[in-house]
Write a protein that holds these residues in place. Structure first.
Motif, PDB file in Angstrom:
ATOM      1  N   LYS A   1      97.256 -11.467 -13.900  1.00  0.00           N
ATOM      2  CA  LYS A   1      98.644 -11.485 -14.375  1.00  0.00           C
ATOM      3  C   LYS A   1      99.415 -10.262 -13.876  1.00  0.00           C
ATOM      4  O   LYS A   1     100.604 -10.372 -13.525  1.00  0.00           O
ATOM      5  CB  LYS A   1      98.681 -11.540 -15.899  1.00  0.00           C
ATOM      6  N   GLU A   2      98.779  -9.115 -13.831  1.00  0.00           N
ATOM      7  CA  GLU A   2      99.469  -7.912 -13.365  1.00  0.00           C
ATOM      8  C   GLU A   2      99.888  -8.045 -11.899  1.00  0.00           C
ATOM      9  O   GLU A   2     100.998  -7.644 -11.524  1.00  0.00           O
ATOM     10  CB  GLU A   2      98.578  -6.687 -13.551  1.00  0.00           C
TER      11      GLU A   2
ATOM     12  N   ASP B   1     102.819 -10.532 -11.791  1.00  0.00           N
ATOM     13  CA  ASP B   1     104.051  -9.934 -12.314  1.00  0.00           C
ATOM     14  C   ASP B   1     104.612  -8.881 -11.364  1.00  0.00           C
ATOM     15  O   ASP B   1     105.831  -8.798 -11.170  1.00  0.00           O
ATOM     16  CB  ASP B   1     103.788  -9.309 -13.691  1.00  0.00           C
TER      17      ASP B   1
ATOM     18  N   ASP C   1     108.232  -9.096  -9.646  1.00  0.00           N
ATOM     19  CA  ASP C   1     109.171  -8.020  -9.959  1.00  0.00           C
ATOM     20  C   ASP C   1     109.648  -7.330  -8.684  1.00  0.00           C
ATOM     21  O   ASP C   1     110.841  -7.054  -8.516  1.00  0.00           O
ATOM     22  CB  ASP C   1     108.509  -7.009 -10.893  1.00  0.00           C
TER      23      ASP C   1
ATOM     24  N   HIS D   1     105.072 -20.222 -10.790  1.00  0.00           N
ATOM     25  CA  HIS D   1     106.346 -19.537 -10.588  1.00  0.00           C
ATOM     26  C   HIS D   1     107.126 -20.049  -9.374  1.00  0.00           C
ATOM     27  O   HIS D   1     108.206 -19.526  -9.096  1.00  0.00           O
ATOM     28  CB  HIS D   1     106.104 -18.031 -10.447  1.00  0.00           C
TER      29      HIS D   1
END
Length: 410
Positions: free
Chosen positions: A95-96, A99, A103, A141
């Motif tokens: 997940k990091e 993300d 970002d 996503h």
């Protein structure tokens, strides 16, 4: 551990992998807006950003280049992230990484992701984590930017098959030019396993291209990297390995990375790095093999190395002065491509222009041919170099560029 600290550690740990160019990706971008104004999909491979990876048409594609973790079960002597290395370790969650990629994209810092990893637990576990990142970006996503995944040798073929569905390019590093070098410096790695994986990827890539309705599979192909100067392999052995990889596995690129001394290094490693010019000459020689019709043995010197002072084409021409000067109005495409200073574009311009008139030096100048390098080897209707010029003992010295202006072109 704070995410910013992880990013600092794992971005720095990834800098040693040179095989992150984005050449060959499809041109993709967010789809048309849905009712209400929201675009379909996220990301693009077309925009420019703060990156040093370039597509064939010159577009710069920015990549977030990180490791999933710099912890590794292997103890390769040349690697700063080896198991016995005293470096600070970090590890991202899936997940990091997802993300961070999103970002950074939204901030217009990047257009894609290059993700590699140390091997933790097992090859299959590590590969599964890497694939989950790409799968989440694509499916959860709608990310349509560039993704390059580093594959793990001997991972389950099913995981490799899944990786290719979400990645634009897959790569697996051969690490060293010879099996003997790999056995000496990385005994836990198996060069045959690397080649098996390359063969699997080649098969799937070709199947996807042959079947019109097949799902896209690593459309930008596969690549690899070799470390130069960590073992005693000469340039000829390195280029022979590259030629075999291009021929046997249809690799898009072989990347060369000069060995960099690491802390607490083994006595079996060199005490200093090889000249960076050696890395550069290997890239030039690689280009000559792929696009100019040169063989490995033509390019390298008698001692198996490349001349660091001269680009490989010029060095070859000086060893074969009897073939010159070439008449630009009569020479074949193949002969012109072997002339120092003449690239493929210039050669095509010469072939096109001479259909209508005999070429002069002024014509070559308008084509932006580097006359200082090329003219000693060419003849036109208003220029023919004296035999004594080609035979002059100091011709090499005259053509060697000053240290700060080493020629990059072929």
């Amino acid at each position: 551990m704070d995410l910013a600290v992880k990013l600092s550690i794992l971005a720095d740990a990834a800098k040693y992998d040179a095989s992150c160019a984005s050449s060959g990706t499809d041109r993709r971008h967010s789809g048309p807006a849905r009712p209400g104004g929201q675009a379909q999909g996220l990301g693009s491979t077309e925009g420019a950003g703060i990156c040093h990876s370039y597509a064939p048409d010159g577009r710069c594609i920015s990549l977030l280049k990180i490791l999933l973790t710099n912890a590794c079960a292997f103890d390769c002597l040349y690697c700063v992230n080896r198991a016995s290395s005293n470096v600070r370790r970090a590890r991202f969650t899936v997940k990091e990484v997802v993300d961070l990629t999103l970002d950074f994209y939204r901030r217009n810092y990047i257009e894609g992701l290059f993700l590699s990893s140390g091997i933790v637990r097992s090859a299959d576990y590590t590969m599964e984590q890497v694939v989950r990142v790409a799968k989440s970006l694509r499916l959860d996503h709608g990310f349509r930017g560039y993704i390059h995944l580093k594959t793990i040798p001997d991972a389950d073929p099913a995981l490799l098959a899944e990786a290719g569905l979400y990645a634009d390019r897959l790569s697996i590093n051969l690490e060293l030019p010879t099996e003997a070098g790999l056995s000496q410096l990385a005994p836990e790695k198996d060069a045959r396993a690397v080649r098996r994986t390359m063969a699997q990827l080649r098969g799937r890539i070709e199947e996807a291209k042959a079947e019109a309705r097949a799902p896209r599979f690593s459309p930008a192909g596969q690549s690899t990297q070799m470390i130069i100067g960590a073992d005693d392999s000469d340039d000829r052995a390195t280029l022979e390995t590259s030629a075999n990889l291009y021929g046997s596995y249809r690799l898009k690129r072989v990347y060369y990375s000069a060995f960099s001394p690491i802390p607490d290094a083994s006595s079996r490693l060199p005490s200093k790095a090889p000249p960076l010019m050696r890395e550069h000459r290997l890239y030039q020689a690689d280009w000559l093999m792929r696009f100019y019709g040169f063989s490995v043995h033509e390019i390298t010197e008698a001692d198996g190395m490349l001349d660091l002072a001269l680009d490989p084409k010029l060095a070859w021409a000086l060893r074969h002065r009897g073939l010159f000067p070439l008449d630009v109005n009569r020479a074949s495409r193949e002969e012109l491509l072997r002339t120092p200073g003449l690239g493929r574009t210039t050669v095509e311009r010469i072939l096109s222009a001479r259909r209508f008139r005999a070429l002069r030096v002024e014509d070559l100048k308008r084509m932006r041919a580097p006359l200082g390098k090329a003219l000693p080897f060419l003849a036109t209707i208003d220029h023919r170099p004296r035999v004594s010029v080609l035979d002059a003992a100091n011709l090499r010295d005259r053509l060697v560029p000053p240290p700060r202006q080493l020629a990059l072109g072929l």
